[in-house]
Design a protein around this motif. Structure first.
Motif, PDB file in Angstrom:
ATOM      1  N   ASN A  83      36.745  27.600  53.949  1.00 25.78           N
ATOM      2  CA  ASN A  83      37.891  28.091  54.346  1.00 25.78           C
ATOM      3  C   ASN A  83      38.031  29.192  53.469  1.00 25.78           C
ATOM      4  O   ASN A  83      38.911  29.264  52.498  1.00 25.78           O
ATOM      5  CB  ASN A  83      39.207  27.228  54.509  1.00 25.78           C
ATOM      6  N   PRO A  84      37.629  30.618  53.882  1.00 26.31           N
ATOM      7  CA  PRO A  84      37.903  31.986  53.057  1.00 26.31           C
ATOM      8  C   PRO A  84      39.435  31.918  52.756  1.00 26.31           C
ATOM      9  O   PRO A  84      39.641  33.081  51.790  1.00 26.31           O
ATOM     10  CB  PRO A  84      37.193  32.829  53.749  1.00 26.31           C
ATOM     11  N   LEU A 163      48.564  41.625  34.731  1.00 22.58           N
ATOM     12  CA  LEU A 163      47.231  41.472  35.340  1.00 22.58           C
ATOM     13  C   LEU A 163      47.252  41.591  37.069  1.00 22.58           C
ATOM     14  O   LEU A 163      46.252  41.828  37.637  1.00 22.58           O
ATOM     15  CB  LEU A 163      46.687  40.112  35.006  1.00 22.58           C
ATOM     16  N   MET A 164      48.359  41.159  37.491  1.00 24.31           N
ATOM     17  CA  MET A 164      48.559  41.428  39.153  1.00 24.31           C
ATOM     18  C   MET A 164      48.451  42.862  39.493  1.00 24.31           C
ATOM     19  O   MET A 164      47.854  42.910  40.670  1.00 24.31           O
ATOM     20  CB  MET A 164      50.072  40.782  39.545  1.00 24.31           C
ATOM     21  N   LEU A 165      48.624  43.823  38.664  1.00 20.47           N
ATOM     22  CA  LEU A 165      48.344  45.310  38.841  1.00 20.47           C
ATOM     23  C   LEU A 165      47.081  45.679  38.779  1.00 20.47           C
ATOM     24  O   LEU A 165      46.450  46.399  39.519  1.00 20.47           O
ATOM     25  CB  LEU A 165      49.499  46.124  37.929  1.00 20.47           C
ATOM     26  N   LEU A 166      46.330  44.972  37.792  1.00 19.85           N
ATOM     27  CA  LEU A 166      45.241  45.239  37.328  1.00 19.85           C
ATOM     28  C   LEU A 166      43.725  44.716  38.416  1.00 19.85           C
ATOM     29  O   LEU A 166      42.905  45.233  38.445  1.00 19.85           O
ATOM     30  CB  LEU A 166      44.768  45.053  36.003  1.00 19.85           C
ATOM     31  N   PHE A 167      44.317  43.422  38.551  1.00 19.51           N
ATOM     32  CA  PHE A 167      43.135  42.522  39.337  1.00 19.51           C
ATOM     33  C   PHE A 167      43.384  42.413  40.708  1.00 19.51           C
ATOM     34  O   PHE A 167      44.683  41.827  40.990  1.00 19.51           O
ATOM     35  CB  PHE A 167      42.875  41.410  38.750  1.00 19.51           C
ATOM     36  N   ARG A 168      42.584  42.836  41.841  1.00 20.49           N
ATOM     37  CA  ARG A 168      42.810  42.755  43.290  1.00 20.49           C
ATOM     38  C   ARG A 168      41.944  41.538  43.865  1.00 20.49           C
ATOM     39  O   ARG A 168      42.138  41.463  45.128  1.00 20.49           O
ATOM     40  CB  ARG A 168      42.869  43.863  43.747  1.00 20.49           C
ATOM     41  N   LYS A 169      41.381  40.790  43.180  1.00 23.58           N
ATOM     42  CA  LYS A 169      40.361  39.777  43.765  1.00 23.58           C
ATOM     43  C   LYS A 169      41.227  38.807  44.445  1.00 23.58           C
ATOM     44  O   LYS A 169      42.550  38.515  43.977  1.00 23.58           O
ATOM     45  CB  LYS A 169      39.643  39.060  42.823  1.00 23.58           C
ATOM     46  N   SER A 170      40.652  37.966  45.497  1.00 22.72           N
ATOM     47  CA  SER A 170      41.583  36.991  46.243  1.00 22.72           C
ATOM     48  C   SER A 170      41.748  35.791  45.316  1.00 22.72           C
ATOM     49  O   SER A 170      40.657  35.531  44.548  1.00 22.72           O
ATOM     50  CB  SER A 170      40.754  36.597  47.595  1.00 22.72           C
TER      51      SER A 170
END
Length: 265
Positions: A83-84, A163-170
Motif C-alpha cells: 500500500n503506497p 528537517l520537515m522543511l528540508l526533506f520531502r520524501k513520503s
C-alpha cells in the motif's frame, strides 16, 4: 458518522483479533501478543482499561506469509510494501466499516485497526547491534518527520521542524527502507531478536531469543473471552521494555496516547 467510545473501539479491535486468530490457526502461523496488549493479558486478563490499541508480533517468515495470504470480507490488511499510502513500517489490519481521523500525524485515515510487528534478528556482537539499532532509529526518526509527527514537549521538536522543511520524501519511502534493513538479520538464525519497526522501545527490543521465545509452543493467556498466544518468556520481554509492568501508572497517565478519533461509517 457515529463517534466511537473507547469501549466500542476495544470491541471492534477484539473482533479483528478473533478473526486473525482463526486465520493464523488455519495457516499455521506463529504470533504473540506484544507491548501494552501483552501487559493487558498478564495484568488485566484483557485490555488495559484505557487502552485503544492492540499490538501483536510475528517472526518475520510468518509475517511475510501473512502478507500474502490474509483475506477477509470485512477486514483489510495494509503494509508499506503493498500500500503506497501506508506510512508506517509494520502491518495493520483494519475494519472497513469504520473511519479514523488522526490528530497529530499525517497517516491514512483507514479504520479501527490492530498493529502487527515483524520480529527480526539482531547482531550478536554488542557494538554491531548498537550500530544496527541506531540505523533503524534514524530511519524511524525520518519516517516520523515525514508523517509530521510532533509531540508537545519532545526534545527534538525544533530539529524536526527544520528537517520537515528540508526533506520531502513520503513516509512510505522510509517505511520500506526500515523493513529492508530489519530483514538483514534473519529471525531463524539469530540468537538475538526483536521488533525492528518501532521507535518508542527500539533500544530495548533486542532480547536473547531463547529467553523469550524458547518454547516450541506459545504460552496461552486469557485476553477478554479468548485464550491467546504469548511469549513463554514474557516476563523477560516486558521487564526489558517497561520495568515493573505490574505496577499501574499514575492516574493522570491512565489515558490513551494514540491520538485518533474513530467513527462508524
Amino acid at each position: 458518522m457515529k463517534k466511537l467510545t473507547t469501549k466500542e473501539i476495544q470491541n471492534l479491535e477484539l473482533a479483528i483479533l478473533r478473526a486473525f486468530d482463526r486465520f493464523a490457526k488455519e495457516e499455521h502461523l506463529r504470533w504473540y501478543l506484544a507491548g501494552g496488549t501483552l501487559i493487558g493479558a498478564v495484568r488485566h486478563q484483557g485490555f488495559i482499561p484505557w487502552d485503544d490499541d492492540i499490538d501483536i508480533m510475528m517472526p518475520r517468515e510468518d509475517y511475510e506469509k501473512m502478507l500474502k495470504t490474509f483475506r477477509h470480507e470485512r477486514y483489510r490488511l495494509s503494509e508499506c510494501r503493498n500500500n503506497p499510502e501506508a506510512a508506517i513500517p509494520f502491518a495493520q489490519i483494519y475494519d472497513t466499516q469504520t473511519f479514523l481521523k488522526w490528530k497529530k500525524v499525517k497517516d491514512p485515515d483507514l479504520g479501527v485497526f490492530i498493529d502487527i510487528f515483524p520480529i527480526d534478528g539482531y547482531p550478536e556482537n554488542e557494538f554491531a547491534a548498537k550500530i544496527h539499532t541506531r540505523r533503524l532509529w534514524l530511519l524511524r526518526f525520518m519516517n516520523n518527520i515525514a508523517r509530521k509527527k510532533l509531540l508537545r514537549g519532545e526534545k527534538y521538536m525544533v530539529l524536526k521542524r527544520i528537517l520537515m522543511l528540508l526533506f520531502r520524501k513520503s513516509p512510505n519511502t522510509y517505511a520500506v527502507r526500515i523493513n529492508r534493513l530489519g530483514m538483514k538479520y534473519p529471525f531463524r538464525s539469530s540468537r538475538f531478536v526483536g521488533v525492528t519497526g518501532t521507535t518508542d522501545h527500539l533500544f530495548k527490543e533486542r532480547n536473547l531469543k531463547e529467553a523469550v521465545f524458547a518454547e516450541p509452543d506459545p504460552l496461552l493467556l486469557p485476553f477478554e473471552d479468548l485464550m491467546l498466544p504469548c511469549p513463554p518468556g514474557y516476563d523477560v520481554y516486558l521487564t526489558h521494555l517497561f520495568g515493573n509492568y505490574m505496577q499501574l501508572p499514575p492516574e493522570e497517565k491512565q489515558v490513551s496516547v494514540h491520538g485518533f478519533t474513530a467513527y462508524e461509517k
